[in-house]
Design a protein around this motif. Structure first.
Motif, short mmCIF file in Angstrom:
data_model
loop_
_atom_site.label_atom_id
_atom_site.label_comp_id
_atom_site.label_asym_id
_atom_site.label_seq_id
_atom_site.Cartn_x
_atom_site.Cartn_y
_atom_site.Cartn_z
N ASP A 152 -53.62 24.65 67.77
CA ASP A 152 -53.81 23.95 66.50
C ASP A 152 -52.71 24.28 65.49
O ASP A 152 -51.74 24.97 65.81
N GLU A 153 -52.88 23.77 64.26
CA GLU A 153 -51.85 23.96 63.22
C GLU A 153 -51.58 25.42 62.91
O GLU A 153 -50.50 25.79 62.47
N LYS A 154 -52.57 26.28 63.11
CA LYS A 154 -52.43 27.71 62.83
C LYS A 154 -51.89 28.47 64.04
O LYS A 154 -51.92 29.70 64.06
N GLU A 155 -51.45 27.70 65.06
CA GLU A 155 -50.94 28.30 66.30
C GLU A 155 -52.02 29.07 67.05
O GLU A 155 -51.72 30.00 67.80
N GLU A 156 -53.27 28.71 66.84
CA GLU A 156 -54.37 29.34 67.56
C GLU A 156 -54.80 28.42 68.71
O GLU A 156 -54.78 27.21 68.58
N ASP A 157 -55.20 29.03 69.81
CA ASP A 157 -55.66 28.26 70.96
C ASP A 157 -57.13 27.88 70.80
O ASP A 157 -57.97 28.72 70.48
N VAL A 158 -57.41 26.59 71.04
CA VAL A 158 -58.79 26.10 71.02
C VAL A 158 -59.03 25.44 72.38
O VAL A 158 -58.27 24.58 72.82
N MET A 159 -60.11 25.85 73.05
CA MET A 159 -60.40 25.34 74.38
C MET A 159 -61.39 24.17 74.31
O MET A 159 -62.34 24.20 73.55
N PHE A 160 -61.13 23.13 75.12
CA PHE A 160 -62.00 21.96 75.22
C PHE A 160 -62.31 21.72 76.68
O PHE A 160 -61.46 21.88 77.55
N SER A 161 -63.54 21.28 76.95
CA SER A 161 -63.95 20.93 78.31
C SER A 161 -64.51 19.51 78.33
O SER A 161 -65.21 19.10 77.39
N PHE A 162 -64.19 18.78 79.38
CA PHE A 162 -64.65 17.41 79.58
C PHE A 162 -65.15 17.29 81.02
O PHE A 162 -64.99 18.20 81.82
N ASP A 163 -65.71 16.12 81.35
CA ASP A 163 -66.07 15.88 82.74
C ASP A 163 -64.84 15.92 83.63
O ASP A 163 -64.88 16.35 84.76
N ARG A 164 -63.72 15.44 83.06
CA ARG A 164 -62.46 15.44 83.80
C ARG A 164 -61.31 15.42 82.81
O ARG A 164 -61.37 14.76 81.79
N VAL A 165 -60.26 16.16 83.12
CA VAL A 165 -59.04 16.16 82.31
C VAL A 165 -57.90 15.71 83.22
O VAL A 165 -57.70 16.27 84.30
N PHE A 166 -57.19 14.67 82.79
CA PHE A 166 -56.01 14.19 83.49
C PHE A 166 -54.79 14.61 82.68
O PHE A 166 -54.59 14.14 81.57
N CYS A 167 -54.02 15.52 83.23
CA CYS A 167 -52.84 16.03 82.52
C CYS A 167 -51.67 15.07 82.67
O CYS A 167 -51.75 14.08 83.38
N GLU A 168 -50.57 15.39 82.02
CA GLU A 168 -49.43 14.48 81.98
C GLU A 168 -48.88 14.14 83.36
O GLU A 168 -48.26 13.10 83.54
N LYS A 169 -49.13 14.97 84.35
CA LYS A 169 -48.63 14.68 85.70
C LYS A 169 -49.61 13.84 86.53
O LYS A 169 -49.28 13.46 87.65
N SER A 170 -50.79 13.56 85.99
CA SER A 170 -51.75 12.72 86.71
C SER A 170 -51.21 11.31 86.80
O SER A 170 -50.76 10.74 85.82
N ASP A 171 -51.27 10.72 87.99
CA ASP A 171 -50.76 9.36 88.13
C ASP A 171 -51.89 8.34 88.02
O ASP A 171 -53.06 8.68 88.00
N GLN A 172 -51.49 7.08 87.95
CA GLN A 172 -52.45 5.98 87.76
C GLN A 172 -53.46 5.92 88.90
O GLN A 172 -54.65 5.68 88.66
#
Length: 180
Positions: free
Chosen positions: A39-59
């Motif tokens: 975040d803006e304060k350079e602190e790590d905030v963790m989030f969880s979803f049913d699924r996360v598709f990162c930048e390398k995930s393809d179509q």
């Protein structure tokens, strides 16, 4: 039947973002369900979803994991909806259409052309049934519903019927009918 699934998809950095900020990103994927946001304060905030598709995930990966179950349900007569949400430039259109709905190859084509291909792939093996397929595509932007098949229809009204459920009054339906 599929349940509601909530996912996050992160697109790769654009060339402008790389030029302005280098390769530094504020998102770090931990696994297929979790990511950390700095975040803006350079602190790590963790989030969880049913699924996360990162930048390398393809179509194809997004389609197979997230959308294919909806296609299977649709072939069995269960309505399906895919909602993409995010700020301008987040990658919604890329996820749905790909780089260009008619101009891209198999690897980069988006969810929509894959859905159409998937529906016809599933029904071509069923010799006993008759199918009528309808497809509408709308965009909700600044609280207006716009028909993506007919851009002149830019204020479609949403109505509710006890018999038919939610209706998009006046939305264009692409409706190819095939008898197998």
């Amino acid at each position: 039947m599929s349940n509601i699934t909530v996912c996050a998809r992160f697109r790769p950095l654009s060339s402008k973002e790389r030029r302005d900020h280098g390769d530094s990103v504020c998102i770090r994927c931990i696994d297929t369900e979790t990511f950390i946001l700095k975040d803006e304060k350079e602190e790590d905030v963790m989030f969880s979803f049913d699924r996360v598709f990162c930048e390398k995930s393809d179509q194809a990966e997004v389609y197979e994991i997230l959308v294919l179950p909806i296609v299977r349900d649709a072939v069995n007569g269960i309505n399906g909806t895919i909602i993409t949400y995010g700020q301008t430039g987040a990658g919604k259109t890329y996820s749905i259409e790909g780089p260009g709905i008619l101009e891209c190859g198999e690897q980069k084509k988006g969810i929509l052309p894959r859905v159409v291909d998937g529906i016809f792939e599933h029904i071509k093996h069923d010799k006993m049934a008759k199918y009528s397929i309808k497809l509408s595509m709308v965009e909700i932007y600044v609280e207006k519903v716009r028909d993506l098949f007919d851009l002149s229809k830019d204020n479609i009204q949403i109505k509710e019927s006890k018999i038919q459920g939610i209706l998009l009054s006046g939305a264009t339906e692409a409706r190819p009918i095939f008898f197998l």
